[in-house]
Design a protein around this motif. Structure first.
Motif, PDB file in Angstrom:
ATOM      1  N   ASP A   1       0.832  -1.210   0.000  1.00  0.00           N
ATOM      2  CA  ASP A   1       0.000   0.000   0.000  1.00  0.00           C
ATOM      3  C   ASP A   1       0.865   1.257   0.000  1.00  0.00           C
ATOM      4  O   ASP A   1       0.604   2.200  -0.742  1.00  0.00           O
TER       5      ASP A   1
ATOM      6  N   HIS B   1       2.597   1.457  -3.432  1.00  0.00           N
ATOM      7  CA  HIS B   1       1.718   1.291  -4.599  1.00  0.00           C
ATOM      8  C   HIS B   1       2.208   0.141  -5.484  1.00  0.00           C
ATOM      9  O   HIS B   1       2.262   0.265  -6.708  1.00  0.00           O
TER      10      HIS B   1
ATOM     11  N   ARG C   1       1.955  14.772  -5.874  1.00  0.00           N
ATOM     12  CA  ARG C   1       1.080  14.017  -4.957  1.00  0.00           C
ATOM     13  C   ARG C   1      -0.391  14.310  -5.220  1.00  0.00           C
ATOM     14  O   ARG C   1      -1.227  13.400  -5.203  1.00  0.00           O
TER      15      ARG C   1
ATOM     16  N   THR D   1      -1.354  12.464  -8.314  1.00  0.00           N
ATOM     17  CA  THR D   1      -1.485  11.030  -8.018  1.00  0.00           C
ATOM     18  C   THR D   1      -2.797  10.749  -7.303  1.00  0.00           C
ATOM     19  O   THR D   1      -3.520   9.816  -7.654  1.00  0.00           O
ATOM     20  N   ASP D   2      -3.103  11.549  -6.294  1.00  0.00           N
ATOM     21  CA  ASP D   2      -4.352  11.368  -5.545  1.00  0.00           C
ATOM     22  C   ASP D   2      -5.569  11.541  -6.441  1.00  0.00           C
ATOM     23  O   ASP D   2      -6.518  10.752  -6.375  1.00  0.00           O
TER      24      ASP D   2
ATOM     25  N   SER E   1      -5.798   8.548  -8.796  1.00  0.00           N
ATOM     26  CA  SER E   1      -6.216   7.364  -8.036  1.00  0.00           C
ATOM     27  C   SER E   1      -7.697   7.427  -7.719  1.00  0.00           C
ATOM     28  O   SER E   1      -8.413   6.433  -7.832  1.00  0.00           O
ATOM     29  N   ALA E   2      -8.166   8.593  -7.310  1.00  0.00           N
ATOM     30  CA  ALA E   2      -9.592   8.769  -7.020  1.00  0.00           C
ATOM     31  C   ALA E   2     -10.426   8.573  -8.268  1.00  0.00           C
ATOM     32  O   ALA E   2     -11.486   7.950  -8.231  1.00  0.00           O
TER      33      ALA E   2
ATOM     34  N   GLU F   1      -9.651   6.763 -10.882  1.00  0.00           N
ATOM     35  CA  GLU F   1      -9.611   5.336 -11.203  1.00  0.00           C
ATOM     36  C   GLU F   1     -10.564   4.558 -10.311  1.00  0.00           C
ATOM     37  O   GLU F   1     -11.240   3.654 -10.756  1.00  0.00           O
ATOM     38  N   GLY F   2     -10.623   4.947  -9.047  1.00  0.00           N
ATOM     39  CA  GLY F   2     -11.545   4.306  -8.103  1.00  0.00           C
ATOM     40  C   GLY F   2     -12.996   4.493  -8.496  1.00  0.00           C
ATOM     41  O   GLY F   2     -13.816   3.593  -8.338  1.00  0.00           O
TER      42      GLY F   2
END
Length: 148
Positions: free
Chosen positions: A58, A61, A133, A136-137, A140-141, A143-144
């Motif tokens: 985690d 990644h 960052r 990336t966040d 990632s969000a 993609e979620g």
């Protein structure tokens, strides 16, 4: 609409920067007999001393298929040990060995060496790190949300 050229692509700038950063680390880490991904594992362990494989994945990644060979090589090098948890046999705990702890002293100068190679001010580097960052966040969000 015209296709945006490669030099104007954010993804290519990030890819190129990542490759250049990894290349800059290579000769420094060679003195410690570490690859860049192994160094990242060691950074987490120097922070936390003991982590589960899941937590390590985690934090970095990385999936277990990528992480397992890294851990195997670090264990063969005497820097870490892996053990199944006594509470839950499905959980594997990764712990620094005394040799792994000693290596942290030799690695303390690495961030400064790399920072000086960038020619950036501390403020510029912090701003860039924070922007990456946030990117990336956000990705990632995003993609979620697609997986839902």
């Amino acid at each position: 609409m015209a296709v945006v050229g490669i030099d104007d692509q954010l993804c290519f700038a990030l890819y190129s920067a990542s490759r250049a950063m990894t290349a800059a680390y290579r000769p420094i880490l060679a003195e410690l007999n570490l690859t860049y991904p192994q160094y990242l594992v060691m950074l987490v362990l120097w922070e936390e001393e003991q982590v589960t494989v899941r937590r390590l994945g985690d934090r970095l990644h990385l999936d277990s298929g990528t992480l397992s060979p890294l851990l195997k090589r670090l264990e063969a090098g005497g820097l870490i040990s892996r053990q199944r948890s006594r509470e839950d046999e499905r959980v594997v705990e990764v712990t620094l060995t005394p040799e792994g702890r000693r290596l942290s002293g030799r690695a303390e100068c690495i961030p400064e060496q790399l920072f000086s190679a960038t020619g950036m001010t501390a403020r510029d580097a912090e701003g860039l790190r924070d922007a990456v960052r946030r990117l990336t966040d956000a990705l990632s969000a995003s993609e979620g949300r697609k997986d839902s």
